[in-house]
Write a protein that holds these residues in place. Structure first.
Motif, PDB file in Angstrom:
ATOM      1  N   LEU A  65     -16.474  61.880   3.570  1.00 17.48           N
ATOM      2  CA  LEU A  65     -15.956  61.306   2.328  1.00 17.48           C
ATOM      3  C   LEU A  65     -17.074  61.141   1.308  1.00 17.48           C
ATOM      4  O   LEU A  65     -16.968  61.569   0.152  1.00 17.48           O
ATOM      5  N   THR A  66     -18.158  60.535   1.765  1.00 17.96           N
ATOM      6  CA  THR A  66     -19.294  60.310   0.878  1.00 17.96           C
ATOM      7  C   THR A  66     -19.795  61.640   0.312  1.00 17.96           C
ATOM      8  O   THR A  66     -19.950  61.816  -0.904  1.00 17.96           O
ATOM      9  N   GLN A  67     -20.028  62.605   1.217  1.00 20.64           N
ATOM     10  CA  GLN A  67     -20.581  63.887   0.790  1.00 20.64           C
ATOM     11  C   GLN A  67     -19.582  64.635  -0.074  1.00 20.64           C
ATOM     12  O   GLN A  67     -19.953  65.233  -1.082  1.00 20.64           O
ATOM     13  N   GLY A  68     -18.328  64.571   0.328  1.00 21.62           N
ATOM     14  CA  GLY A  68     -17.298  65.292  -0.430  1.00 21.62           C
ATOM     15  C   GLY A  68     -17.198  64.778  -1.848  1.00 21.62           C
ATOM     16  O   GLY A  68     -17.119  65.564  -2.812  1.00 21.62           O
ATOM     17  N   LEU A  69     -17.223  63.470  -2.013  1.00 19.47           N
ATOM     18  CA  LEU A  69     -17.118  62.887  -3.350  1.00 19.47           C
ATOM     19  C   LEU A  69     -18.344  63.244  -4.184  1.00 19.47           C
ATOM     20  O   LEU A  69     -18.237  63.594  -5.364  1.00 19.47           O
ATOM     21  N   LEU A  70     -19.522  63.175  -3.544  1.00 24.24           N
ATOM     22  CA  LEU A  70     -20.746  63.532  -4.271  1.00 24.24           C
ATOM     23  C   LEU A  70     -20.680  64.979  -4.724  1.00 24.24           C
ATOM     24  O   LEU A  70     -20.984  65.317  -5.871  1.00 24.24           O
ATOM     25  N   ASN A  71     -20.265  65.864  -3.811  1.00 27.29           N
ATOM     26  CA  ASN A  71     -20.157  67.287  -4.142  1.00 27.29           C
ATOM     27  C   ASN A  71     -19.159  67.529  -5.261  1.00 27.29           C
ATOM     28  O   ASN A  71     -19.312  68.443  -6.061  1.00 27.29           O
ATOM     29  N   SER A  72     -18.112  66.710  -5.299  1.00 29.99           N
ATOM     30  CA  SER A  72     -17.093  66.916  -6.323  1.00 29.99           C
ATOM     31  C   SER A  72     -17.521  66.332  -7.662  1.00 29.99           C
ATOM     32  O   SER A  72     -16.731  66.277  -8.588  1.00 29.99           O
ATOM     33  N   GLY A  73     -18.731  65.816  -7.702  1.00 30.41           N
ATOM     34  CA  GLY A  73     -19.250  65.369  -8.984  1.00 30.41           C
ATOM     35  C   GLY A  73     -19.093  63.882  -9.253  1.00 30.41           C
ATOM     36  O   GLY A  73     -19.392  63.416 -10.355  1.00 30.41           O
ATOM     37  N   PHE A  74     -18.617  63.141  -8.259  1.00 29.40           N
ATOM     38  CA  PHE A  74     -18.538  61.694  -8.470  1.00 29.40           C
ATOM     39  C   PHE A  74     -19.930  61.085  -8.340  1.00 29.40           C
ATOM     40  O   PHE A  74     -20.772  61.587  -7.601  1.00 29.40           O
ATOM     41  N   SER A  75     -20.151  59.982  -9.026  1.00 27.40           N
ATOM     42  CA  SER A  75     -21.434  59.307  -8.899  1.00 27.40           C
ATOM     43  C   SER A  75     -21.472  58.581  -7.563  1.00 27.40           C
ATOM     44  O   SER A  75     -20.443  58.360  -6.935  1.00 27.40           O
ATOM     45  N   SER A  76     -22.653  58.203  -7.147  1.00 30.19           N
ATOM     46  CA  SER A  76     -22.743  57.493  -5.872  1.00 30.19           C
ATOM     47  C   SER A  76     -22.115  56.101  -5.998  1.00 30.19           C
ATOM     48  O   SER A  76     -21.683  55.519  -5.021  1.00 30.19           O
ATOM     49  N   LEU A  77     -22.061  55.585  -7.228  1.00 31.72           N
ATOM     50  CA  LEU A  77     -21.364  54.318  -7.444  1.00 31.72           C
ATOM     51  C   LEU A  77     -19.891  54.439  -7.082  1.00 31.72           C
ATOM     52  O   LEU A  77     -19.335  53.628  -6.347  1.00 31.72           O
ATOM     53  N   ALA A  78     -19.277  55.495  -7.608  1.00 35.14           N
ATOM     54  CA  ALA A  78     -17.855  55.728  -7.318  1.00 35.14           C
ATOM     55  C   ALA A  78     -17.651  55.904  -5.826  1.00 35.14           C
ATOM     56  O   ALA A  78     -16.691  55.388  -5.242  1.00 35.14           O
ATOM     57  N   THR A  79     -18.568  56.601  -5.196  1.00 32.42           N
ATOM     58  CA  THR A  79     -18.464  56.833  -3.757  1.00 32.42           C
ATOM     59  C   THR A  79     -18.476  55.513  -2.995  1.00 32.42           C
ATOM     60  O   THR A  79     -17.672  55.280  -2.095  1.00 32.42           O
ATOM     61  N   THR A  80     -19.396  54.646  -3.395  1.00 33.62           N
ATOM     62  CA  THR A  80     -19.500  53.355  -2.723  1.00 33.62           C
ATOM     63  C   THR A  80     -18.226  52.551  -2.909  1.00 33.62           C
ATOM     64  O   THR A  80     -17.731  51.910  -1.976  1.00 33.62           O
ATOM     65  N   MET A  81     -17.684  52.637  -4.134  1.00 35.30           N
ATOM     66  CA  MET A  81     -16.459  51.893  -4.412  1.00 35.30           C
ATOM     67  C   MET A  81     -15.316  52.395  -3.537  1.00 35.30           C
ATOM     68  O   MET A  81     -14.567  51.599  -2.966  1.00 35.30           O
ATOM     69  N   VAL A  82     -15.206  53.703  -3.410  1.00 31.23           N
ATOM     70  CA  VAL A  82     -14.151  54.264  -2.574  1.00 31.23           C
ATOM     71  C   VAL A  82     -14.324  53.802  -1.121  1.00 31.23           C
ATOM     72  O   VAL A  82     -13.357  53.476  -0.435  1.00 31.23           O
ATOM     73  N   THR A  83     -15.578  53.732  -0.675  1.00 32.41           N
ATOM     74  CA  THR A  83     -15.833  53.261   0.691  1.00 32.41           C
ATOM     75  C   THR A  83     -15.281  51.852   0.887  1.00 32.41           C
ATOM     76  O   THR A  83     -14.614  51.561   1.880  1.00 32.41           O
ATOM     77  N   GLY A  84     -15.554  50.995  -0.106  1.00 28.51           N
ATOM     78  CA  GLY A  84     -15.056  49.626  -0.012  1.00 28.51           C
ATOM     79  C   GLY A  84     -13.546  49.577   0.040  1.00 28.51           C
ATOM     80  O   GLY A  84     -12.958  48.877   0.864  1.00 28.51           O
ATOM     81  N   LEU A  85     -12.918  50.355  -0.836  1.00 31.94           N
ATOM     82  CA  LEU A  85     -11.451  50.386  -0.860  1.00 31.94           C
ATOM     83  C   LEU A  85     -10.890  50.870   0.476  1.00 31.94           C
ATOM     84  O   LEU A  85      -9.959  50.282   1.025  1.00 31.94           O
ATOM     85  N   LEU A  86     -11.501  51.937   0.979  1.00 34.71           N
ATOM     86  CA  LEU A  86     -11.037  52.500   2.248  1.00 34.71           C
ATOM     87  C   LEU A  86     -11.092  51.443   3.342  1.00 34.71           C
ATOM     88  O   LEU A  86     -10.169  51.297   4.153  1.00 34.71           O
ATOM     89  N   LEU A  87     -12.183  50.678   3.355  1.00 32.80           N
ATOM     90  CA  LEU A  87     -12.355  49.668   4.388  1.00 32.80           C
ATOM     91  C   LEU A  87     -11.248  48.613   4.308  1.00 32.80           C
ATOM     92  O   LEU A  87     -10.626  48.256   5.310  1.00 32.80           O
ATOM     93  N   ILE A  88     -10.988  48.157   3.094  1.00 33.17           N
ATOM     94  CA  ILE A  88      -9.956  47.125   2.945  1.00 33.17           C
ATOM     95  C   ILE A  88      -8.587  47.662   3.372  1.00 33.17           C
ATOM     96  O   ILE A  88      -7.873  47.039   4.158  1.00 33.17           O
ATOM     97  N   VAL A  89      -8.250  48.855   2.874  1.00 37.08           N
ATOM     98  CA  VAL A  89      -6.951  49.442   3.226  1.00 37.08           C
ATOM     99  C   VAL A  89      -6.839  49.596   4.736  1.00 37.08           C
ATOM    100  O   VAL A  89      -5.836  49.239   5.356  1.00 37.08           O
ATOM    101  N   ALA A  90      -7.929  50.083   5.347  1.00 30.26           N
ATOM    102  CA  ALA A  90      -7.893  50.326   6.793  1.00 30.26           C
ATOM    103  C   ALA A  90      -7.658  49.021   7.549  1.00 30.26           C
ATOM    104  O   ALA A  90      -6.850  48.962   8.475  1.00 30.26           O
ATOM    105  N   LEU A  91      -8.345  47.979   7.139  1.00 30.42           N
ATOM    106  CA  LEU A  91      -8.209  46.717   7.863  1.00 30.42           C
ATOM    107  C   LEU A  91      -6.817  46.131   7.688  1.00 30.42           C
ATOM    108  O   LEU A  91      -6.234  45.590   8.623  1.00 30.42           O
TER     109      LEU A  91
END
Lengths: 506, 343
Positions: free
Chosen positions: B281-307
């Protein structure tokens, strides 16, 4: 005295009508129970009969699958515990659920503090004023500013009752409130329950102790396998008849089986063991094949003696040997290896791994001896080994992979017996072996203990139930304030003689 | 006669299946939306290289969290390990440097364990403290000119491949396999899981809680050391800040992988899937041109949704799960005694 307790007539009738409930298996089947004002209505039945579930449904903890809850003629729809309390229905749980770090007064009004004029502020003055009155009503003489966590368990129960009253509840359910209490503490609670009944409150009660049931109940409903199998009013049913209804067959309660007792060599020897402040120089010995009882009040040092012997506490003086081997300073791991095991008193805290499967629960004391190669456990072989032992202990369960918490108290206890028998002990200490176990299963556990002794196990039984000691033991030590104050053998062991010694009277 | 079935061999665990399905969806999405994602035969595997040290760290943390403890120092230990291996490489052999770094890391883990187990101080506080110590050691050891430009043999550990498979990924696989066997099939693993479920009952079962706890923190230190070595090889430098950034993503992997933060419950295999999920996910988002900030945010969202999804599942299958969580909270924050095993 400020009194917020309602008095007089016009009480509340609360009705369970054709309640159904299933947790993958049916727990309640079309159960009708009416709780009348000014009555203590007792639910009896074996563990798993559905008593607790019914009270939880009535107090909004669970939703029923079918049926209706009718409060003073009004059908209650969806009900949460908070809504139930608002409507005046309170469940005093088995273990008090207080906030240990808040004061007694704060706990009393938790979630229901009296509001100020606009409903925006807390009326602390009124909360303070009513607190002492309420505490007096329930017979609790403590400083309202004291932290609730520092109260003894019995007082926490009383505080739970006070909380129900503080919130203006008129229907109060007690789910086995006395199981963690001593006889004296229980009496205080009963006095309160009678008082509340006489004030016209509607009380529901669950108990496993027949003395209490007979003493307190105005009405008794017997549940078996989720169905009502008997309804009785005060004084219309005998104890054997009640038991027969509960278990579905006749059962003799205090039958002392005369075992062929020719005890062997001394297996466990405890000499002048000291572990302050509870153990003040106790000496006992237990021989192979012998069942020895340890009688005493809660707090007399019985459990502390066992924990010191088993290496959970360090002694400051004295000596413990198992088959002549010194285990005085050995920890539990070495005690187990040397053939000494201890079934703990508090099953939930110190016994079971609640979410773990039956097999793993059964083998937790012999992890070092489990089958395996090059350090890898053979879990298949382990499960078969555990399964054989659970079958031998007559555990009723569907699969080895279900969590132990899904079993009834009696079956959980049998799994723990399996755990300790798997350790191939020479001597076992069973601390309150039938606590929280229903009458039907009790007999099964006595059978296990007698069978094990018959195979030569040296057995020490700690129990608060005198009948249990009379039923099982060849010899009984009485413990009082950390010392052995007497010993009884054979026919001299009666409820009266043991009881007298245990309270330090003889 | 009672009949108790042995029970079928475990079915595919529900949570693992959900994570696996998410992983497949994710790989599908990125390969459609981002043509560069696969980048040839071995491309997909090398995608995750950057994330491997995090994954390794997560394996050690999984062990610690399974016992109901936490190791906040793991990231700092990885930093220290990467600096130590760098400075040693300047003067010694590759093997020697690696051994020294692993010994240093293991010793810090051992110290963590000894303090937690024998002084009865909460692991959160102990490892918070040792984290500061380890990271400041790393900074001072690195000095103004961090060690860099290592021998090419060493660099293979970070970026090399064997038959198209990144060496770092192989290291991760080995660590994961060992940890999975440890938890599922070893006596040590059985003890640590039972301690996580109910430390008191474990003690009453004759399990030496203190000894096992020390062992778990020691292994966590060792694994953090391995992560640090891979980091040094990946960056071709012993950076004193490199490990700290891994800690929270690694904890995320463990929790996303279904390990109960209060201990006891969880499967290593599912943590591995979570590592892959988050890594791609991290690498894919970075490759798709998202900033690492956006990547981190998506990680947080994913964690909350998963829990949320996970708790919803548990509550549905067992309504008492909320009550039991409350019990565990109470137990977790009850005053502790030192767990010292006497005898």
């Amino acid at each position: 005295m400020m009194l917020t307790v309602p008095t007089g007539k016009g009480g509340t009738t609360y009705e369970a009508h054709s309640i159904d409930k299933a947790f993958s298996v049916p727990v309640l089947r079309r159960v009708d129970v009416v709780f009348h004002p000014g009555e203590i209505h007792t639910l009896v039945g074996e563990n798993g009969a559905g008593k607790s579930t019914l009270l939880k449904i009535m107090s909004g903890v669970y939703a029923p699958d079918g049926g209706r809850r009718i409060l003073d003629g009004e059908e209650l729809g969806h009900l949460t515990p908070a809504e139930a309390r608002r409507r005046g229905i309170y469940l005093v749980p088995q273990e008090p659920r207080l906030m240990p770090d808040l004061s007694v007064a704060e706990n009393l009004y938790l979630g229901a503090l009296p509001r100020g004029r606009f409903g925006l502020t807390v009326d602390w003055r009124r909360a303070r004023d009513t607190t002492s009155g309420l505490l007096e009503t329930v017979g609790l003489s403590v400083d309202p500013r004291m932290l609730a966590g520092r109260l003894p368990l019995a007082h926490q129960q009383l505080l739970e009752c006070a909380r129900a009253l503080a919130q203006g509840c008129r229907v109060i359910f007690f789910d086995e409130p006395t199981s963690p209490l001593t006889a004296h503490e229980a009496d205080t609670l009963f006095a309160l329950m009678r008082d509340l009944r006489d004030r016209g409150l509607t009380l529901g009660f669950i108990s496993h102790r027949f003395d209490e049931v007979e003493d307190l109940s105005d009405r008794i409903t017997v549940l078996r396998d989720g169905s009502v199998v008997g309804r009785h009013e005060r004084g219309t049913v005998s104890r054997p008849a009640l038991i027969e209804e509960m278990v579905g067959r006749a059962l003799t309660l205090t039958r002392r089986t005369q075992r062929d007792t020719s005890p062997g060599e001394v297996v466990l020897s405890v000499e002048e063991l000291v572990s302050p402040p509870e153990v003040n120089g106790m000496s006992i010995d237990v021989r192979a094949g012998e069942i020895v009882g340890l009688a005493g009040l809660v707090g007399s040092g019985r459990t502390e003696l066992a924990e010191t012997v088993f290496g959970l506490r360090q002694p400051t003086a004295g000596r413990v040997t198992v088959m002549g081997r010194d285990v005085t300073t050995a920890g539990p791991d070495r005690c187990i290896a040397d053939g000494l095991v201890y079934l703990a008193e508090d099953r939930g805290r110190n016994g079971i791994f609640a979410d773990v499967d039956l097999g793993t629960n059964a083998t937790s004391a012999v992890i070092g001896r489990l089958p395996g190669r090059v350090g890898l456990l053979d879990t298949q072989e382990e499960a078969r080994m555990a399964q054989r032992m659970l079958v031998r202990m007559n555990v009723k369960a569907a699969t080895m992979t279900q969590p132990i918490a899904s079993l009834s108290g009696g079956n959980q206890q049998k799994v723990l017996f399996a755990r300790w028998v798997l350790a191939h002990p020479r001597v076992a200490i069973f601390d309150e072996p039938t606590r929280g176990v229903d009458v039907g299963a009790k007999e099964g556990i006595y059978q296990i203990i007698e069978d094990l002794a018959g195979e030569g196990l040296a057995t020490l039984v700690i129990s608060s139930e005198l009948e249990e000691l009379v039923r099982l033991c060849d010899r009984v030590y009485a413990v009082y304030e950390g010392r052995i104050v007497g010993q009884l053998r054979g026919d001299a062991i009666t409820v009266d003689s043991v009881g007298e010694l245990a309270v330090g009277a003889a | 006669m009672t009949a108790i079935s042995l029970g079928q061999r475990r079915r595919l665990p529900a949570w693992g299946a959900i994570l696996g399905a998410l992983l497949v969806l994710e790989l599908g999405y990125f390969s459609v939306t981002n043509r560069n994602f696969f980048g040839g035969g071995t491309g997909m595997l090398t995608q995750i290289e950057l994330f491997i040290p995090t994954g390794i760290l997560a394996m050690g943390l999984a062990l610690v969290i399974l016992t109901g403890n936490i190791d906040l120092s793991a990231g700092a230990i990885a930093s220290l390990s990467s600096v130590v291996v760098g400075t040693q490489l300047e003067s010694g052999t590759v093997i020697g440097a690696i051994v020294v770094a692993l010994v240093v890391s293991t010793v810090i883990g051992l110290v963590n364990g000894l303090i937690v187990a024998h002084l009865g101080i909460d692991s959160l506080l102990v490892t918070l403290a040792t984290q500061f110590i380890a990271s400041s050691l790393a900074v001072s050891l690195a000095g103004d000119n961090p060690p860099q430009d290592f021998a090419s043999l060493f660099l293979t550990l970070g970026r090399g491949t064997v038959a198209g498979v990144p060496v770092a990924l192989l290291i991760f696989a080995v660590v994961a396999a060992v940890v999975a066997l440890l938890v599922g099939r070893s006596r040590f693993g059985r003890r640590l899981v039972l301690i996580g479920h109910n430390a008191e009952a474990a003690r009453y079962s004759g399990i030496r809680v203190a000894r096992t706890t020390v062992g778990v923190f020691t292994v966590s230190g060792l694994i953090a050391g391995i992560a640090g070595i891979v980091l040094a090889a990946y960056f071709n430098a012993g950076r004193s800040d490199s490990g700290m950034a891994l800690l929270l993503p690694a904890i995320t992997c463990v929790v996303l992988g279904g390990v109960d933060i209060f201990g006891g419950k969880g499967r290593v295999g599912e943590v591995v899937v979570a590592v892959l999920l988050l890594g791609f996910l991290t690498q894919g988002l970075l490759n798709s041109g998202f900033s690492s900030l956006a990547t981190t945010m998506v990680t947080g969202l994913l964690l909350i949704v998963a829990l949320v999804v996970k708790i919803a599942f548990e509550v549905r299958s067992d309504p008492s799960v909320l009550a039991s969580t409350a019990d565990r909270l109470r137990r977790r924050f009850a005053p502790r005694r030192p767990a010292a095993d006497h005898g």
